[in-house]
Design a protein around this motif. Sequence first.
Motif, short mmCIF file in Angstrom:
data_model
loop_
_atom_site.label_atom_id
_atom_site.label_comp_id
_atom_site.label_asym_id
_atom_site.label_seq_id
_atom_site.Cartn_x
_atom_site.Cartn_y
_atom_site.Cartn_z
N UNK A 234 0.82 -1.21 0.00
CA UNK A 234 0.00 0.00 0.00
C UNK A 234 0.85 1.25 0.00
N UNK A 235 0.22 2.34 -0.33
CA UNK A 235 0.90 3.62 -0.41
C UNK A 235 0.26 4.46 -1.49
N UNK A 236 0.78 5.63 -1.67
CA UNK A 236 0.14 6.53 -2.63
C UNK A 236 0.48 6.16 -4.07
N UNK A 237 1.77 6.13 -4.42
CA UNK A 237 2.14 5.83 -5.80
C UNK A 237 2.80 4.47 -5.96
N UNK A 238 3.25 3.91 -4.89
CA UNK A 238 3.97 2.64 -4.94
C UNK A 238 3.05 1.48 -4.56
N UNK A 239 3.42 0.27 -5.01
CA UNK A 239 2.69 -0.94 -4.61
C UNK A 239 2.88 -1.17 -3.12
N UNK A 240 4.08 -0.84 -2.66
CA UNK A 240 4.41 -1.02 -1.25
C UNK A 240 5.82 -0.58 -0.97
N UNK B 216 17.06 2.81 4.48
CA UNK B 216 16.42 1.69 5.14
C UNK B 216 14.99 1.45 4.67
N UNK B 217 14.51 2.28 3.74
CA UNK B 217 13.18 2.12 3.18
C UNK B 217 13.30 2.18 1.66
N UNK B 218 12.68 1.23 0.97
CA UNK B 218 12.71 1.21 -0.49
C UNK B 218 11.31 0.99 -1.02
N UNK B 219 10.93 1.78 -2.01
CA UNK B 219 9.61 1.65 -2.64
C UNK B 219 9.60 0.50 -3.63
N UNK B 220 8.47 -0.18 -3.69
CA UNK B 220 8.25 -1.27 -4.64
C UNK B 220 7.18 -0.79 -5.62
N UNK B 221 7.53 -0.73 -6.88
CA UNK B 221 6.58 -0.23 -7.89
C UNK B 221 5.67 -1.35 -8.38
N UNK B 222 4.44 -0.99 -8.68
CA UNK B 222 3.48 -1.99 -9.13
C UNK B 222 3.69 -2.35 -10.59
N UNK B 223 4.03 -1.38 -11.42
CA UNK B 223 4.23 -1.63 -12.85
C UNK B 223 5.53 -0.98 -13.31
N UNK B 224 6.68 -1.56 -12.91
CA UNK B 224 7.95 -0.98 -13.35
C UNK B 224 8.14 -1.20 -14.85
N UNK B 225 8.96 -0.36 -15.46
CA UNK B 225 9.23 -0.48 -16.89
C UNK B 225 9.85 -1.84 -17.21
N UNK B 226 10.77 -2.29 -16.33
CA UNK B 226 11.41 -3.58 -16.51
C UNK B 226 11.39 -4.30 -15.16
N UNK B 227 10.55 -5.31 -15.05
CA UNK B 227 10.36 -6.02 -13.77
C UNK B 227 11.64 -6.73 -13.33
N UNK B 228 12.40 -7.27 -14.26
CA UNK B 228 13.63 -7.96 -13.91
C UNK B 228 14.66 -7.02 -13.30
N UNK B 229 14.79 -5.84 -13.87
CA UNK B 229 15.71 -4.84 -13.35
C UNK B 229 15.28 -4.36 -11.97
N UNK B 230 13.99 -4.14 -11.80
CA UNK B 230 13.48 -3.69 -10.50
C UNK B 230 13.72 -4.76 -9.44
N UNK B 231 13.54 -6.03 -9.80
CA UNK B 231 13.80 -7.13 -8.86
C UNK B 231 15.27 -7.15 -8.45
#
Length: 85
Positions: free
Chosen positions: A28-34, A51-66
């Motif tokens: 949950x969150x405003x713009x991020x998935x979590x 110590x905090x990192x945003x997780x995007x719901x629809x990143x341009x490249x899911x493999x890179x975001x992972x």
Amino acid sequence: MPRKKHSKPEIEKALRYAESHHWRVDVGGSHAWGKIYCPYNDKACRCGEFCITSIWSTPKNAGTHAKQIKRVVDNCSRNSQENEE
């Protein structure tokens, strides 16, 4: 209660990796998935800056975001200190 799964399998796998290293995943969150939170979050851990990192719901490249998520977990300064000892 189990958390909601991420829709991208690569990112879900990275989130499980973070959880296995005791990072907390909040959905949950405003713009991020979590967000993921470092389990230490103290002054020895980069003063809380990374110590905090945003997780995007629809990143341009899911493999890179992972890979970025895993890199944050692996490069945690407290994690590095424990591995040296």
